[in-house]
Design a protein around this motif. Structure first.
Motif, short mmCIF file in Angstrom:
data_model
loop_
_atom_site.label_atom_id
_atom_site.label_comp_id
_atom_site.label_asym_id
_atom_site.label_seq_id
_atom_site.Cartn_x
_atom_site.Cartn_y
_atom_site.Cartn_z
N ASP A 1 -4.15 11.83 3.65
CA ASP A 1 -3.39 12.24 4.83
C ASP A 1 -1.95 11.72 4.78
O ASP A 1 -1.02 12.44 5.08
CB ASP A 1 -4.09 11.76 6.11
CG ASP A 1 -5.43 12.45 6.32
OD1 ASP A 1 -5.59 13.61 5.87
OD2 ASP A 1 -6.32 11.82 6.92
N ALA A 2 -1.80 10.45 4.41
CA ALA A 2 -0.47 9.85 4.35
C ALA A 2 0.19 10.06 2.99
O ALA A 2 1.37 9.75 2.81
CB ALA A 2 -0.56 8.35 4.63
N GLU A 3 -0.57 10.58 2.01
CA GLU A 3 -0.09 10.83 0.65
C GLU A 3 0.46 9.56 0.00
O GLU A 3 1.56 9.54 -0.55
CB GLU A 3 0.95 11.95 0.65
CG GLU A 3 0.41 13.27 1.11
CD GLU A 3 1.43 14.39 1.10
OE1 GLU A 3 2.62 14.14 0.82
OE2 GLU A 3 1.03 15.53 1.36
N VAL A 4 -0.34 8.48 0.09
CA VAL A 4 0.06 7.20 -0.51
C VAL A 4 -1.12 6.59 -1.25
O VAL A 4 -2.28 6.85 -0.94
CB VAL A 4 0.58 6.19 0.54
CG1 VAL A 4 1.83 6.69 1.21
CG2 VAL A 4 -0.49 5.86 1.55
N VAL A 5 -0.79 5.76 -2.23
CA VAL A 5 -1.79 4.95 -2.91
C VAL A 5 -2.04 3.73 -2.03
O VAL A 5 -1.09 3.07 -1.62
CB VAL A 5 -1.30 4.51 -4.30
CG1 VAL A 5 -2.30 3.56 -4.95
CG2 VAL A 5 -1.04 5.71 -5.18
N ILE B 1 -8.00 5.00 -8.71
CA ILE B 1 -6.97 4.80 -7.70
C ILE B 1 -7.55 5.19 -6.34
O ILE B 1 -8.21 6.21 -6.23
CB ILE B 1 -5.73 5.70 -7.99
CG1 ILE B 1 -5.28 5.61 -9.44
CG2 ILE B 1 -4.62 5.43 -7.01
CD1 ILE B 1 -4.78 4.28 -9.86
N ARG B 2 -7.31 4.36 -5.34
CA ARG B 2 -7.73 4.70 -3.97
C ARG B 2 -6.52 5.31 -3.27
O ARG B 2 -5.46 4.70 -3.19
CB ARG B 2 -8.20 3.47 -3.23
CG ARG B 2 -8.61 3.77 -1.81
CD ARG B 2 -9.00 2.52 -1.10
NE ARG B 2 -10.45 2.52 -0.96
CZ ARG B 2 -11.12 1.55 -0.38
NH1 ARG B 2 -10.51 0.49 0.07
NH2 ARG B 2 -12.42 1.64 -0.26
N LEU B 3 -6.70 6.53 -2.77
CA LEU B 3 -5.61 7.28 -2.15
C LEU B 3 -5.89 7.51 -0.67
O LEU B 3 -7.04 7.69 -0.27
CB LEU B 3 -5.43 8.64 -2.82
CG LEU B 3 -5.14 8.66 -4.30
CD1 LEU B 3 -5.20 10.09 -4.83
CD2 LEU B 3 -3.79 8.05 -4.58
#
Length: 96
Positions: free
Chosen positions: A35-39, A30-32
């Motif tokens: 900083d934005a706490e999103v996938v 998974i690429r995360l």
């Protein structure tokens, strides 16, 4: 419907299909964006050779932008990657 939060790692190993039912690959990572706490992407391996025959993916596979994801369940459904690869000018940026 089960609203229990799932660990992001449960996506690893799931098969990915286009919304037309074509097998695309299997999620390896998974690429995360921490900083934005999103996938923001899914790293796929075990790719469908028919879809990626014109691309040199090597051993690295591809990264599919998470915005292409339409549904997550036992499998992951994404927008039809065949049209995306053929028409999207920045499609090569999705090839990792």
């Amino acid at each position: 419907m089960d609203d229990t939060p799932q660990e992001i790692t449960t996506l690893v190993g799931r098969e990915v299909y286009s919304n037309n039912g074509v097998f695309v690959g299997e999620i390896e990572d998974i690429r995360l964006d921490l900083d934005a706490e999103v996938v923001n992407g899914l790293a796929l391996g075990e790719l469908n050779p028919d879809l990626f025959e014109d691309y040199d993916t090597g051993r690295r596979g591809v990264i599919v932008p998470y915005r292409w994801v339409r549904a997550v369940g036992d499998v992951v459904l994404i927008n039809d990657v065949i049209e995306r690869l053929k028409t999207d000018d920045d499609a090569e940026t999705a090839i990792a």
